[in-house]
Structures are given as C-alpha cells and as structure tokens.
Scaffold this active site. Sequence first.
Site, PDB file in Angstrom:
ATOM      1  N   HIS A  75       0.872  -1.178   0.000  1.00  0.00           N
ATOM      2  CA  HIS A  75       0.000   0.000   0.000  1.00  0.00           C
ATOM      3  C   HIS A  75       0.910   1.230   0.000  1.00  0.00           C
ATOM      4  O   HIS A  75       1.760   1.385   0.883  1.00  0.00           O
ATOM      5  CB  HIS A  75      -0.920   0.014   1.223  1.00  0.00           C
ATOM      6  CG  HIS A  75      -1.925  -1.087   1.214  1.00  0.00           C
ATOM      7  ND1 HIS A  75      -2.171  -1.891   2.307  1.00  0.00           N
ATOM      8  CD2 HIS A  75      -2.745  -1.531   0.229  1.00  0.00           C
ATOM      9  CE1 HIS A  75      -3.106  -2.777   2.006  1.00  0.00           C
ATOM     10  NE2 HIS A  75      -3.466  -2.581   0.751  1.00  0.00           N
ATOM     11  N   GLU A  78       1.628   3.482   3.169  1.00  0.00           N
ATOM     12  CA  GLU A  78       2.109   2.871   4.414  1.00  0.00           C
ATOM     13  C   GLU A  78       3.638   2.920   4.393  1.00  0.00           C
ATOM     14  O   GLU A  78       4.314   1.986   3.975  1.00  0.00           O
ATOM     15  CB  GLU A  78       1.556   1.453   4.541  1.00  0.00           C
ATOM     16  CG  GLU A  78       0.032   1.458   4.669  1.00  0.00           C
ATOM     17  CD  GLU A  78      -0.585   0.082   4.774  1.00  0.00           C
ATOM     18  OE1 GLU A  78       0.173  -0.913   4.832  1.00  0.00           O
ATOM     19  OE2 GLU A  78      -1.828  -0.002   4.781  1.00  0.00           O
ATOM     20  N   HIS A 168       3.373  -3.765   6.836  1.00  0.00           N
ATOM     21  CA  HIS A 168       2.358  -2.734   6.640  1.00  0.00           C
ATOM     22  C   HIS A 168       2.275  -1.836   7.875  1.00  0.00           C
ATOM     23  O   HIS A 168       2.903  -2.107   8.904  1.00  0.00           O
ATOM     24  CB  HIS A 168       0.982  -3.380   6.424  1.00  0.00           C
ATOM     25  CG  HIS A 168       0.835  -4.116   5.135  1.00  0.00           C
ATOM     26  ND1 HIS A 168       0.065  -3.661   4.090  1.00  0.00           N
ATOM     27  CD2 HIS A 168       1.365  -5.293   4.717  1.00  0.00           C
ATOM     28  CE1 HIS A 168       0.122  -4.522   3.087  1.00  0.00           C
ATOM     29  NE2 HIS A 168       0.901  -5.526   3.446  1.00  0.00           N
ATOM     30  N   GLU A 232       1.129  -5.710  10.658  1.00  0.00           N
ATOM     31  CA  GLU A 232       0.770  -4.310  10.882  1.00  0.00           C
ATOM     32  C   GLU A 232       1.654  -3.779  12.009  1.00  0.00           C
ATOM     33  O   GLU A 232       1.509  -4.167  13.168  1.00  0.00           O
ATOM     34  CB  GLU A 232      -0.711  -4.186  11.252  1.00  0.00           C
ATOM     35  CG  GLU A 232      -1.674  -4.790  10.234  1.00  0.00           C
ATOM     36  CD  GLU A 232      -1.797  -3.958   8.960  1.00  0.00           C
ATOM     37  OE1 GLU A 232      -1.298  -2.810   8.943  1.00  0.00           O
ATOM     38  OE2 GLU A 232      -2.387  -4.461   7.982  1.00  0.00           O
TER      39      GLU A 232
END
Length: 344
Positions: A75, A78, A168, A232
């Site tokens: 992404h 990010e 991420h 994450e």
Amino acid sequence: MSDLPAALPPAVRALAEADFSAIAPRFMAAGFTVAEPADGIITIRAADGVAQAGAAIAGARGAARPAVLISVGVHGDETGPIEVVAYLLDALSHQASALAVDLMLCVGNIGAIRAGKRFIDADLNRMFREQRGTLEGTAEAARADVMIAATTAFFRDAGPLRWHLDLHTAIRPSVYPTFAIVPELIPDEPRGALIDWLGLAGIGAIIMNPASVGTYSYYSAEHHAAAGTTIELGRIGTLGQNDLAQFADASQALDDLLRGAPQRAGTQRPHIFNTARQIIKLSDQFQMAFGKETHNFTAMKQGEEIARDGDTIYTVQFPEELVVFPNPDVRVGLRAGLMVVRVG
C-alpha cells in the site's frame, strides 16, 4: 515524476524510488549474486563457495540457507516499513558478509508510493488470486503479475526454510498497536517459529487466517510453502516523518533475522485469535452498524449487529467477537471487515 517529499535521507529516498544502485555493488563485492528481476525487486543470494549461514534460523549448522522475502509498500501510503527497511538494508550493505539468508526485497506498489497514494486503481493486496473479476485490467493487477513471477523464481530452488514478511502499517487506531495475520495452512513447526519471531518483533496479537482474500503473504504461503505473514507495525505516517521508535522491536528482530543472530530471550508471546467470519460486501447497499473509524479489535457482544447488506444481516455469533479492518468503502465482492475470537 515523483511526489516524494523533497528532504528525505538518501537511503529512504532510494528505497522509496526502488533504486538499488547504492547497495547492490556492496553485496556483489562481498561475493553475493545480485539480480533485479523487475522494477522495485532485488534478490541477493549466496554465490557458489559462499559459506552457508543462518544456523540460528535453521536450527542446526550446515542446514540449507534460509530464503527470506521482505515486502514493503504494497500500500503506497504505508511508509513506516519503507524507512525501517531502508536503514536496515543500507547498514547491512556496509557489512555485507553478515547477510545470513538469501534475500528478496520487494517494493510493492511503486506507482502509488511515488504518487503518495494508497493505490492507483485498486488495492494491490487483493490481487494475488486467480480470479480478479473487474479488477483484471487495473495497474495493480499488472504489478501483482510481476511480483508473482519474481516470487516464483526466488522460491523455486530455495531450501525448506522459507519466510515472507509483508510489512504494513494500519490506517486506524488499534487496541493492539501491532498485529499480524498468519495463514492457518502453514505447518505447525514453521508456524511456531514464525510466531516466536513475531513475539521478538513486538507483535501484540496474531490472527489465524483460514482462507485467502488475495493477499501477497497468503499467496506465498499457499503456493511456495513460505511461512508468510502480513504484519501491521503501527500507525500510518508520512514518508520521512514516521516515529521510528514505534518500529524499534520489529527493526531489531528483522536485523537479527537477516544476520542469523541467536534468538533473544524474554519476549512476550502474542495473543492468538481465530477468524470467526469475513464480512463480504455483497452490494452497494452494504452498511456497517458502526463507523469505519472504529478501532481494530473493538469488542462486540453476541447478537449485536455488525452490518447489513440488503436482506443479509451480519450479527455476532460468539459470546464475544472483535472487529478488525472495518471498511465499508471497499469494492463489491471484497472483504469489508474481519471478525475474530481470542483463543490464546
């Protein structure tokens, strides 16, 4: 044309622009075989005659050299992992002989990173599947094909120790600031080693995922027998302005992994969650019972409404479920949220 911030440290700018011209010669000078199979992708492998290393990961000296894939920027907005990996790889390149694994680094959605956007046409992390439907003609579908080809080539002749760490950062706040998604199909032994490493990286929670939604890490696990995980690492931020302190544990764990360092002691095991259900957006009538700003891992009680989509109503089935990745704005047919239950 790039919209990257003007004042970026050289290592960060280079990685964000998928430029490996500074680090590649250093690894080549240390005797590694270095290749760039596609824009934004570099592989660094032990050449013939280079001593096999990575014993700390393999569990015994003389075992096959581990193959580690690290991906960032799947992404484009990010940016924290880009900074973390940029500094790590730059430092390691100055001590290139310390690299104890065969490494593939993939900068995912290069176009989106350069534009300062999450994606160009559609979410790249939903493209690693056979059926893409209306998304087949998107820029991200074409990029996923390039990444799949490079990933296949990287793992083709790799030994049994295969890792894929897809890094991420989260859009919204979370009860667990750091968490990871781990495919259930990974066998017990490599899954246990991966979970141990995630604990070293400061990951607070792990969600066991029973089925693919087209993510890059699930693809590597399913098709290349890699211990793959989507991680994450904290909150989303602006490139060059991320608070790198929030990534300290993950940075140290990554550095140890790449150098084959002995495992550190005293880390806390992450809490484990199973997937209760995936909330799929079936139509444009889809509505969630709460805002998309809802924190990840917000608890809901049995019987509470999660969402409704025409005649379909999603409700909490277990005594307690926690919602992760709530996003009613995804395209029809994609996951709009994940409901999980704690099991460990």
